[in-house]
Write a protein that holds these residues in place. Sequence first.
Motif, PDB file in Angstrom:
ATOM      1  N   UNK A  50       0.842  -1.348  -0.034  1.00 55.53           N
ATOM      2  CA  UNK A  50       0.121  -0.073  -0.052  1.00 55.53           C
ATOM      3  C   UNK A  50       0.651   1.218  -0.049  1.00 55.53           C
ATOM      4  N   UNK A  51       1.968   1.025  -0.518  1.00 56.12           N
ATOM      5  CA  UNK A  51       2.955   2.432  -0.699  1.00 56.12           C
ATOM      6  C   UNK A  51       2.664   2.916  -2.110  1.00 56.12           C
ATOM      7  N   UNK A  52       2.882   4.309  -2.240  1.00 53.12           N
ATOM      8  CA  UNK A  52       2.733   4.998  -3.514  1.00 53.12           C
ATOM      9  C   UNK A  52       4.184   5.810  -3.615  1.00 53.12           C
ATOM     10  N   UNK A  53       4.492   5.963  -4.710  1.00 47.07           N
ATOM     11  CA  UNK A  53       5.509   7.096  -4.909  1.00 47.07           C
ATOM     12  C   UNK A  53       4.758   8.275  -5.206  1.00 47.07           C
ATOM     13  N   UNK A  54       5.014   9.373  -4.645  1.00 50.09           N
ATOM     14  CA  UNK A  54       4.274  10.683  -4.917  1.00 50.09           C
ATOM     15  C   UNK A  54       5.545  11.644  -5.045  1.00 50.09           C
ATOM     16  N   UNK A  55       5.161  12.386  -6.205  1.00 51.21           N
ATOM     17  CA  UNK A  55       6.063  13.484  -6.259  1.00 51.21           C
ATOM     18  C   UNK A  55       5.613  14.843  -5.763  1.00 51.21           C
ATOM     19  N   UNK A  56       6.541  15.495  -5.233  1.00 50.73           N
ATOM     20  CA  UNK A  56       6.123  16.826  -4.405  1.00 50.73           C
ATOM     21  C   UNK A  56       7.123  17.734  -5.045  1.00 50.73           C
ATOM     22  N   UNK A  57       7.293  18.895  -4.919  1.00 53.49           N
ATOM     23  CA  UNK A  57       8.022  20.007  -5.297  1.00 53.49           C
ATOM     24  C   UNK A  57       9.400  19.949  -4.711  1.00 53.49           C
ATOM     25  N   UNK A  58       9.477  19.186  -3.339  1.00 42.86           N
ATOM     26  CA  UNK A  58      10.748  19.048  -2.778  1.00 42.86           C
ATOM     27  C   UNK A  58      11.280  17.717  -2.848  1.00 42.86           C
ATOM     28  N   UNK A  59      10.901  16.745  -3.747  1.00 41.89           N
ATOM     29  CA  UNK A  59      11.125  15.379  -4.078  1.00 41.89           C
ATOM     30  C   UNK A  59       9.912  14.337  -4.148  1.00 41.89           C
TER      31      UNK A  59
END
Length: 73
Positions: A50-59
């Motif tokens: 249940x983990x997702x890779x989420x891209x934010x402004x800081x990585x």
Amino acid sequence: MSQEFNIGTTIRMIALPTYFKTADPMPMLRPPSTIAVGETGLITDRQPGNYWVVKFDRGSYLIEDRYFEAVSS
């Protein structure tokens, strides 16, 4: 219960984990103040457990789906 999201879905943080784990080849732990509740990001990948890779402004970070919700357009 695990939620299903699609790659490219915009999400909003609704709670903060104890720490954030970067989605780098050599992962590092970051404090919970790295991302704020209400901040939005983009799902770029799915990982086991249940983990997702989420891209934010800081990585990009590995985040469990219980900490975010999909943003309706």
